[in-house]
Write an enzyme that holds these catalytic residues in place. Structure first.
Site, PDB file in Angstrom:
ATOM      1  N   ARG A 143      11.608  16.782   5.549  1.00  0.00           N
ATOM      2  CA  ARG A 143      10.454  15.955   4.784  1.00  0.00           C
ATOM      3  C   ARG A 143      10.147  16.908   3.546  1.00  0.00           C
ATOM      4  O   ARG A 143       9.648  16.303   2.502  1.00  0.00           O
ATOM      5  CB  ARG A 143       9.260  15.751   5.938  1.00  0.00           C
ATOM      6  CG  ARG A 143       7.855  15.294   4.894  1.00  0.00           C
ATOM      7  CD  ARG A 143       6.739  14.805   5.857  1.00  0.00           C
ATOM      8  NE  ARG A 143       6.579  15.682   7.187  1.00  0.00           N
ATOM      9  CZ  ARG A 143       6.109  16.965   7.092  1.00  0.00           C
ATOM     10  NH1 ARG A 143       5.786  17.712   6.097  1.00  0.00           N
ATOM     11  NH2 ARG A 143       5.963  17.155   8.251  1.00  0.00           N
ATOM     12  N   TYR A 182       1.807  -4.097 -13.577  1.00  0.00           N
ATOM     13  CA  TYR A 182       2.611  -4.285 -12.248  1.00  0.00           C
ATOM     14  C   TYR A 182       1.691  -4.851 -11.214  1.00  0.00           C
ATOM     15  O   TYR A 182       0.754  -4.067 -10.749  1.00  0.00           O
ATOM     16  CB  TYR A 182       3.666  -3.345 -11.970  1.00  0.00           C
ATOM     17  CG  TYR A 182       4.442  -3.410 -10.784  1.00  0.00           C
ATOM     18  CD1 TYR A 182       5.196  -4.619 -10.590  1.00  0.00           C
ATOM     19  CD2 TYR A 182       4.383  -2.594  -9.631  1.00  0.00           C
ATOM     20  CE1 TYR A 182       5.890  -4.944  -9.284  1.00  0.00           C
ATOM     21  CE2 TYR A 182       4.835  -2.669  -8.250  1.00  0.00           C
ATOM     22  CZ  TYR A 182       5.577  -3.933  -8.063  1.00  0.00           C
ATOM     23  OH  TYR A 182       6.235  -4.196  -7.002  1.00  0.00           O
ATOM     24  N   ASP A 193       4.299   4.707 -16.763  1.00  0.00           N
ATOM     25  CA  ASP A 193       5.227   4.164 -15.881  1.00  0.00           C
ATOM     26  C   ASP A 193       6.462   3.835 -16.855  1.00  0.00           C
ATOM     27  O   ASP A 193       6.190   2.916 -17.586  1.00  0.00           O
ATOM     28  CB  ASP A 193       4.855   2.810 -15.234  1.00  0.00           C
ATOM     29  CG  ASP A 193       5.887   2.071 -14.386  1.00  0.00           C
ATOM     30  OD1 ASP A 193       7.224   2.386 -14.547  1.00  0.00           O
ATOM     31  OD2 ASP A 193       5.240   1.322 -13.325  1.00  0.00           O
ATOM     32  N   LYS A 219      14.815   0.081 -10.105  1.00  0.00           N
ATOM     33  CA  LYS A 219      15.440  -0.734 -11.215  1.00  0.00           C
ATOM     34  C   LYS A 219      16.324  -0.226 -11.941  1.00  0.00           C
ATOM     35  O   LYS A 219      17.301   0.110 -11.265  1.00  0.00           O
ATOM     36  CB  LYS A 219      14.012  -1.127 -11.957  1.00  0.00           C
ATOM     37  CG  LYS A 219      12.774  -1.557 -11.086  1.00  0.00           C
ATOM     38  CD  LYS A 219      13.131  -2.783 -10.345  1.00  0.00           C
ATOM     39  CE  LYS A 219      11.510  -3.311  -9.833  1.00  0.00           C
ATOM     40  NZ  LYS A 219      10.622  -2.524  -9.199  1.00  0.00           N
TER      41      LYS A 219
END
Length: 387
Positions: free
Chosen positions: A56, A109, A182, A207
């Protein structure tokens, strides 16, 4: 553990392939292995081998991805997450406390909007929306002393509005806030927000970065060491990290990002040319068109104009839905940025949740994610679908 400084001054494509990893000293493997391990043998109590103790906190495959992401954005620290939204939530909790305020794009978004409206709002972080292409409106939305983040998407989804990164960085910094960009739609290849004054870059690596529609992920990249320390602490404390398999796939995608983006742009330009001359198309929305209101800013801050194209059809919603259902190569689906071309109706699909609000999109709008197929096939497909 860090190699990115060796690659400063090298071209984008070179960094994409070499920045995050040196061939394995034991085997000479040229590609980072998938370190499918949760824990690591320590050299004595508290003696960490190269800083790894638990996956982690850090995993070598993820480290390779994080360093590559940083190198491609011209940053010093990259952070990889399980999704774009995990990256965003971690960022907000790193930099904001209850009572703080954030300025969002008025066509953010949908997932980002939901995160702020439902999750961060319940935690006490408020937001105001403003159009990204209006610097004065963004300045007016700032609450002096309370606004911690000015959030920018450029181009926006699905109306492809362009925000002036440099100007908005100035507006944010003047108010003592940070500018978060972004960069999902443009990708690291087409746009470098940190070089234009942004403080944090966010990606849905699902993406264009991953680029093959086979992995979900998110990223944050920064240049400031103090900022990186806060984000790194929260990344570990919250734990929404990218697993090694996902990190490996994303890294694999990034190696061809430049090549893919060039083809996405080539194909999008041909699609735009076709749509612009089609009698049943009433408007084509693409930052590369001189009539696009953000064209001059996009030309200044982007290498090219991207693979996303939106357009409005003469027959209203009925015709828009028919076009979406008639394509054969453009797949009807949500998401974007993969090798395959996608078509969707934002009003009924990706943006259905904002119907009836200020963020509502036109019912006659169709959004394309133009892929890297043979251009003539894409043009024939759209021509047939438009009937």
């Amino acid at each position: 553990m860090t190699h990115h400084h060796d690659h400063e001054g090298q071209g984008f494509e070179t960094r994409a392939i070499h920045a995050g990893y040196e061939p394995d000293p034991t085997t000479g493997a040229v590609i980072p292995p998938i370190y499918a391990t949760s824990t690591y043998a320590q050299d004595g109590v508290g003696g960490l081998r190269n800083g790894y103790e638990y996956s982690r906190s850090a995993n070598p495959t993820r480290t390779a991805l994080e360093e590559t992401l940083a190198a491609l954005e011209g940053g010093t620290h990259g952070f990889a997450f399980a999704s774009g939204l995990a990256a965003e939530d971690t960022l907000v909790r790193s930099l904001c406390v209850p009572g703080d305020h954030v300025v969002l794009p008025n066509d953010a978004y949908g997932g980002t909007y939901r995160l702020f409206a439902k999750v961060e709002a319940a935690w006490g972080v408020e937001h105001t929306s403003a159009p990204v292409d209006d610097v004065d409106a963004v300045r007016a939305a700032i609450r002096p002393g309370r606004t911690k983040l000015v959030w920018l998407e450029t181009p926006t989804n699905p109306l492809l509005s362009i925000g002036d990164i440099e100007a908005l960085a100035g507006v944010a910094h003047e108010a003592g806030a940070l500018l978060v960009v972004d960069n999902t739609f443009a990708s690291s290849y087409l746009q470098q927000p940190l070089a234009l004054g942004a403080d944090v870059v966010v990606h849905s690596t699902t993406k264009y970065a991953g680029g093959h529609s086979d992995v979900v992920g998110g990223a944050l990249v920064v240049r400031d060491a103090a900022l990186a320390e806060r984000i790194g602490f929260h990344q570990n404390a919250i734990g929404a990290v990218a697993g090694p398999f996902d990190a490996w796939l994303t890294l694999r995608g990034l190696k061809t990002l430049a090549l893919r983006m060039e083809r996405h742009c080539d194909n999008a330009e041909q699609v735009v040319q076709l749509l612009s001359s089609h009698p049943d198309v009433v408007q084509v929305i693409y930052p590369g068109l001189p009539e696009h209101p953000g064209h001059a800013v996009a030309a200044r801050q982007m290498r090219r104009f991207g693979g996303m194209v939106s357009f409005r059809v003469r027959g209203g919603e009925e015709q828009a839905l028919a076009v979406c259902e008639r394509t054969r190569i453009f797949t009807l689906g949500e998401s974007l940025g993969g090798v395959e071309s996608l078509i969707e109706h934002p009003g009924r699909m990706t943006h259905a949740s904002v119907a009836g609000t200020d963020l509502e999109v036109p019912a006659d709008l169709v959004r394309l994610s133009v892929g890297i197929e043979t251009a003539s096939d894409l043009l024939a497909d759209l021509t047939a679908a438009l009937g």
